[in-house]
Design a protein around this motif. Structure first.
Motif, PDB file in Angstrom:
ATOM      1  N   GLY A  35      44.201  -8.447 -16.232  1.00  0.00           N
ATOM      2  CA  GLY A  35      44.465  -7.680 -17.449  1.00  0.00           C
ATOM      3  C   GLY A  35      45.325  -8.440 -18.435  1.00  0.00           C
ATOM      4  O   GLY A  35      45.365  -8.128 -19.614  1.00  0.00           O
ATOM      5  N   LEU A  76      47.136   3.567 -17.154  1.00  0.00           N
ATOM      6  CA  LEU A  76      45.854   3.121 -16.621  1.00  0.00           C
ATOM      7  C   LEU A  76      45.658   3.833 -15.292  1.00  0.00           C
ATOM      8  O   LEU A  76      46.536   3.787 -14.423  1.00  0.00           O
ATOM      9  CB  LEU A  76      45.882   1.614 -16.356  1.00  0.00           C
ATOM     10  CG  LEU A  76      45.869   0.658 -17.549  1.00  0.00           C
ATOM     11  CD1 LEU A  76      46.015  -0.779 -17.050  1.00  0.00           C
ATOM     12  CD2 LEU A  76      44.593   0.803 -18.371  1.00  0.00           C
ATOM     13  N   VAL A  78      51.297   0.818 -15.634  1.00  0.00           N
ATOM     14  CA  VAL A  78      50.979   0.196 -16.916  1.00  0.00           C
ATOM     15  C   VAL A  78      50.483   1.273 -17.880  1.00  0.00           C
ATOM     16  O   VAL A  78      49.540   2.005 -17.562  1.00  0.00           O
ATOM     17  CB  VAL A  78      49.885  -0.883 -16.754  1.00  0.00           C
ATOM     18  CG1 VAL A  78      49.636  -1.600 -18.082  1.00  0.00           C
ATOM     19  CG2 VAL A  78      50.252  -1.879 -15.664  1.00  0.00           C
ATOM     20  N   ASN A 138      48.336   2.676 -20.817  1.00  0.00           N
ATOM     21  CA  ASN A 138      47.044   2.225 -21.327  1.00  0.00           C
ATOM     22  C   ASN A 138      47.132   2.001 -22.838  1.00  0.00           C
ATOM     23  O   ASN A 138      46.880   2.895 -23.635  1.00  0.00           O
ATOM     24  CB  ASN A 138      45.955   3.241 -20.993  1.00  0.00           C
ATOM     25  CG  ASN A 138      44.607   2.750 -21.472  1.00  0.00           C
ATOM     26  OD1 ASN A 138      44.509   1.674 -22.058  1.00  0.00           O
ATOM     27  ND2 ASN A 138      43.575   3.543 -21.229  1.00  0.00           N
ATOM     28  N   ASN A 185      50.889  -6.663 -13.045  1.00  0.00           N
ATOM     29  CA  ASN A 185      49.497  -6.753 -13.476  1.00  0.00           C
ATOM     30  C   ASN A 185      48.817  -5.400 -13.287  1.00  0.00           C
ATOM     31  O   ASN A 185      49.405  -4.462 -12.765  1.00  0.00           O
ATOM     32  CB  ASN A 185      48.765  -7.848 -12.686  1.00  0.00           C
ATOM     33  CG  ASN A 185      49.337  -9.228 -12.977  1.00  0.00           C
ATOM     34  OD1 ASN A 185      49.639  -9.993 -12.077  1.00  0.00           O
ATOM     35  ND2 ASN A 185      49.504  -9.543 -14.246  1.00  0.00           N
ATOM     36  N   TRP A 186      47.567  -5.323 -13.705  1.00  0.00           N
ATOM     37  CA  TRP A 186      46.871  -4.043 -13.693  1.00  0.00           C
ATOM     38  C   TRP A 186      46.420  -3.646 -12.290  1.00  0.00           C
ATOM     39  O   TRP A 186      46.191  -4.485 -11.427  1.00  0.00           O
ATOM     40  CB  TRP A 186      45.605  -4.122 -14.547  1.00  0.00           C
ATOM     41  CG  TRP A 186      45.845  -4.251 -16.004  1.00  0.00           C
ATOM     42  CD1 TRP A 186      47.030  -4.486 -16.636  1.00  0.00           C
ATOM     43  CD2 TRP A 186      44.847  -4.162 -17.028  1.00  0.00           C
ATOM     44  NE1 TRP A 186      46.824  -4.550 -17.998  1.00  0.00           N
ATOM     45  CE2 TRP A 186      45.498  -4.357 -18.266  1.00  0.00           C
ATOM     46  CE3 TRP A 186      43.474  -3.939 -17.029  1.00  0.00           C
ATOM     47  CZ2 TRP A 186      44.808  -4.339 -19.479  1.00  0.00           C
ATOM     48  CZ3 TRP A 186      42.786  -3.919 -18.229  1.00  0.00           C
ATOM     49  CH2 TRP A 186      43.460  -4.116 -19.445  1.00  0.00           C
ATOM     50  N   SER A 187      46.269  -2.344 -12.114  1.00  0.00           N
ATOM     51  CA  SER A 187      45.476  -1.818 -10.999  1.00  0.00           C
ATOM     52  C   SER A 187      44.792  -0.563 -11.517  1.00  0.00           C
ATOM     53  O   SER A 187      45.225  -0.001 -12.520  1.00  0.00           O
ATOM     54  CB  SER A 187      46.383  -1.484  -9.805  1.00  0.00           C
ATOM     55  OG  SER A 187      47.387  -0.565 -10.214  1.00  0.00           O
ATOM     56  N   PRO A 233      42.122   0.183 -13.416  1.00  0.00           N
ATOM     57  CA  PRO A 233      42.130   0.127 -14.890  1.00  0.00           C
ATOM     58  C   PRO A 233      41.166   1.114 -15.560  1.00  0.00           C
ATOM     59  O   PRO A 233      40.288   0.722 -16.327  1.00  0.00           O
ATOM     60  CB  PRO A 233      41.737  -1.318 -15.182  1.00  0.00           C
ATOM     61  CG  PRO A 233      40.868  -1.696 -14.028  1.00  0.00           C
ATOM     62  CD  PRO A 233      41.362  -0.940 -12.831  1.00  0.00           C
ATOM     63  N   TYR A 235      39.454  -3.719 -21.319  1.00  0.00           N
ATOM     64  CA  TYR A 235      39.831  -5.134 -21.197  1.00  0.00           C
ATOM     65  C   TYR A 235      40.007  -5.803 -22.558  1.00  0.00           C
ATOM     66  O   TYR A 235      40.741  -6.772 -22.696  1.00  0.00           O
ATOM     67  CB  TYR A 235      38.773  -5.902 -20.390  1.00  0.00           C
ATOM     68  CG  TYR A 235      38.853  -5.609 -18.911  1.00  0.00           C
ATOM     69  CD1 TYR A 235      39.840  -6.185 -18.127  1.00  0.00           C
ATOM     70  CD2 TYR A 235      37.946  -4.741 -18.305  1.00  0.00           C
ATOM     71  CE1 TYR A 235      39.922  -5.922 -16.769  1.00  0.00           C
ATOM     72  CE2 TYR A 235      38.018  -4.470 -16.946  1.00  0.00           C
ATOM     73  CZ  TYR A 235      39.007  -5.060 -16.187  1.00  0.00           C
ATOM     74  OH  TYR A 235      39.101  -4.794 -14.854  1.00  0.00           O
TER      75      TYR A 235
END
Ligand code: GLA
Length: 741
Positions: A218, A435, A450, A452, A485-487, A489, A503
């Motif tokens: 991401g 997210l 995170v 969004n 970082n993302w999870s 998403p 993305y």
């Protein structure tokens, strides 16, 4: 065709000369060849008989009158590799039997997945071309933008995809550009790492097949950086040999694929990461790719990085003063940052006390790190609640900021706008803003989720609180952090088929916020930090004045990290703090002089608990900050020569920088641990004016020996700089300046 490209390259490499700072973009109607010249570089491509855009040449600058022959499709290889796949296309659609990496792959509403792009039309711009390609049957258009920098020969390429069909299309893969090379052997250089271990230069010989460098996270990521350099031959050399390099300006998930195809051609394709990608383009809509910059040097990896540094300084970074190739941002203020001294335990009194000590050292900017907002006592709570914590700062930030100003420094503040702790007012009010996939777990990292940022309401919230913070307080600088970082998403505001747009839209909104803040608060400067060097790329560098390369501030580890960093990025943006010893990560003990000199290779900062420093430490740091201020521009904006690499457990390392008019140079030398009594190697300097006289002055550490303090550039470059016999031991450092008489 590949054979012909190779012979052109051979012809020029033997008679290579620097041609100067002009650029041109020419189109030859007869041969349908597009040619771009800039710096010492020529790039050419043409329309072949089938109508495809085909790469023809990328290398040292050709003679102005040289005619590049018309593009001819490459041969097919028996009945298995068609000419469509063996021809090095500038931007190939996936269709017609393409087996190499496509630049663009789409699915049409009726299930058709065949896309073959042919030249449609073009226009010449002030510094290049806009070329429109169109599918052979359908109303899908791609505009390729080429823009050549006159000084450096760096070519900026990007693509805009437009759907003029009556139905939506789904883009499954979209590159910014594809680059092609052909020779016998190549060495690929790229940068890899992890948290506290960023910037490892990885070098390997290219073999048939694909090497994928990417982030699926991401954001840019610590694991790999969107930069590559490919060297002709299999023995990389710092200052000799042909190098083709590139860097992708994108801070979201990205991918660069370097492949050696069946006929030994090299293709480099980079852009949005196609993993989990799917961007629905409705009729009339467009998708714009990031910019993929590419450059060439005949002077090894050193030459390549000097070109790239100069381009970043003169054309990319914000807050530049001056015009054209002479433009440059000011060298970074020397900062003090409170993080390693206090962590989350910031208070008005504590920060004021640190500010007083920082001012004594000659620091220019005082930065308060994490812990000043919401209910932030540790990393379990508070992210998202961007109001000043009234227990720690009962009168707001003003008394601290006023004090910092009164001490002659400006004030900077830490923020982490895209994140939220579940234990925060913001999350309690807007759990739908993160997210997530509804009904699935929300994986936390560092106890945070995170936000969004693709959502318009989240974008407005972040812009709103930052604007308020900067309007209400006299803040010169934000350290913008991003600590996971993302999870999961998901973006469940959109129909299922469109949710993967996250993305692209997340990163676009990040850029939009940064652009808007820049407009509303033009003087505010920014650092891009992501748990260290997790968000460093040419995309964020349009907004960020500097970056935090790593949370690892061990001065010995930093030498290798800084070496790796400078292959892609200029020392101007490379923040380097002096912190306490023994170091928290490696438990290594080093002298303050060694720590100072390690950090002085980049943009110097102090991050130690200076409230505990004694008079001798204060005096040493003060003296070296003053010495640094005198030569800082040469260090961070000069031509960098990596004289001895610290990589691979080297006993020694050394760097040298030379300023633009060659009137000043600075040399750093470091000993890891002397073995078998070996003295420091003779340092043959680079880049000086051979005929000029230079006076050598030690800034710190060993004196030079075997020469008078003044000698010609020729002496320093041919005979070399010899260190004193006593320059031995473990973790020793020396620095010198040379000034033209
Ligand atoms: C990240 C940064 C550090 C510091 C902390 C604060 O780890 O890289 O420099 O700002 O966050 O929480």
């Amino acid at each position: 065709m590949l054979h012909r490209m190779f012979s052109i390259a051979l012809l020029v490499s033997s008679s290579f000369i620097a041609i100067g700072q002009s650029s041109s973009a020419t189109f030859d109607e007869g041969s349908k060849v597009f040619r771009l010249d800039g710096g010492d570089v020529t790039y050419a491509f043409g329309v072949n008989a089938r109508g495809e855009l085909q790469q023809l040449y990328w290398g040292g600058r050709l003679g102005a009158a040289d005619r590049i022959p018309q593009a001819a499709p490459a041969r097919e290889w028996a009945s298995f590799d068609s000419s469509y796949t063996t021809t090095p296309q500038e931007y190939a659609g996936w269709g017609a039997g393409l087996f190499v990496e496509p630049a663009l792959k789409v699915t049409f509403a009726d299930g058709n997945r065949d896309l073959v792009l042919h030249y449609d039309r073009h226009e010449t711009t002030s510094d290049g071309f806009n070329i429109v390609l169109k599918d052979i049957k359908r109303q899908v258009f791609v505009t390729l933008r080429y823009s050549m920098d006159a000084g450096s020969g760096i070519l900026a390429r990007s693509a805009t995809i437009e759907n003029k069909e009556a139905q939506p299309i789904t883009i499954e893969q979209a590159a910014a550009a594809a680059w092609a090379l052909s020779a016998a052997h190549y060495t690929l250089n790229y940068l890899t790492g992890r948290w506290a271990g960023e910037w490892t230069l990885t070098q390997e010989t290219l073999h048939p097949g694909a090497r994928v460098i990417e982030s699926r996270r991401g954001s840019t990521g610590h694991q790999a950086n969107p930069w590559f350099a490919i060297e002709a031959g299999d023995r990389p050399d710092e200052n000799a040999g042909e190098v083709w390099f590139g860097a992708l300006a994108w801070s979201g998930s990205w991918r660069i694929t370097v492949e050696q195809d069946q006929l030994d051609g090299i293709r480099v394709t980079g852009g949005f990461n196609p993993f989990d990608f799917g961007y629905v383009l409705h009729p009339g809509e467009k998708l714009e790719s990031p910019v993929f910059y590419g450059g060439y040097s005949a002077h090894g990896l050193g030459g390549a990085s000097r070109i790239l540094h100069h381009y970043e300084i003169a054309h990319l970074l914000p807050h530049r003063v001056g015009e054209g190739d002479e433009a440059a941002p000011k060298p970074r203020p020397v900062i003090y940052n409170s993080w390693e001294a206090t962590e989350f335990n910031v208070t008005e009194e504590g920060q004021k006390a640190l500010a007083e000590k920082a001012a004594e050292l000659g620091v220019d900017r005082f930065v308060m790190d994490d812990g000043w907002f919401g209910q932030r006592k540790n990393d379990h709570a508070g992210l998202g609640d961007w109001y000043v914590n009234s227990t720690k700062f009962p009168h707001g930030l003003k008394p601290l900021i006023d004090k910092v100003h009164a001490l002659g420094m400006d004030f900077g503040l830490w923020v982490e706008p895209e994140m939220v702790n579940p234990d925060s007012d913001l999350y309690r009010k807007h759990p739908e803003w993160v997210l997530n996939f509804p009904g699935r777990p929300r994986s936390e990292q560092r106890n945070q989720l995170v936000l969004n940022l693709a959502r318009p309401d989240v974008r407005e919230y972040i812009l709103g609180f930052l604007d308020k913070l900067l309007t209400e307080n006299d803040i010169a600088f934000l350290k913008w952090d991003y600590n996971r970082n993302w999870s999961e998403p998901g973006w469940d505001q959109l129909p299922p088929a469109e949710q993967k747009k996250v993305y692209v839209e997340f990163t676009r909104n990040l850029y939009a916020i940064l652009a808007e803040l820049k407009k509303r608060h033009p003087k505010v400067e920014l650092e891009s930090c992501s748990g260290g060097g997790g968000r460093v790329d040419l995309g964020i560098l349009q907004y960020a004045d500097e970056v935090w390369p790593s949370d690892n501030t061990d001065p010995f580890d930093r030498l290798t990290q800084q070496d790796g960093f400078t292959y892609a990025y200029t020392p101007q943006i490379m923040m380097a703090w002096v912190t306490d010893s023994p170091h928290w990560l490696n438990k290594r003990t080093t002298s303050l002089e060694y720590r100072m000199l390690s950090s002085m290779q980049g943009s110097l900062g102090i991050g130690a608990n200076i409230s505990k420093w004694n008079d001798v430490e204060m005096a040493t740091a003060k003296r070296l900050i003053a010495a640094y201020h005198q030569v800082q521009r040469t260090i961070v904006q000069g031509d960098l020569y990596r004289l001895i690499s610290p990589r691979n457990g080297s006993e020694f390392s050394a760097t040298q920088t030379v300023n633009g008019d060659k009137s000043q140079s600075v040399v750093f030398a470091f000993i890891h641990s002397t073995q078998e009594g070996r003295g420091f190697p003779l340092l043959k300097l680079e880049g000086l004016d051979a005929k000029a006289e230079y006076a050598l002055t030690p800034i710190e550490g060993a004196a030079a020996r075997g020469t008078s303090a003044t000698a010609s550039g020729a002496w320093w470059m041919n005979h070399g700089l010899e260190m004193s016999e006593n320059f031995k031991g473990d973790f020793q450092a020396a620095a010198f300046r040379l000034d033209r008489k």
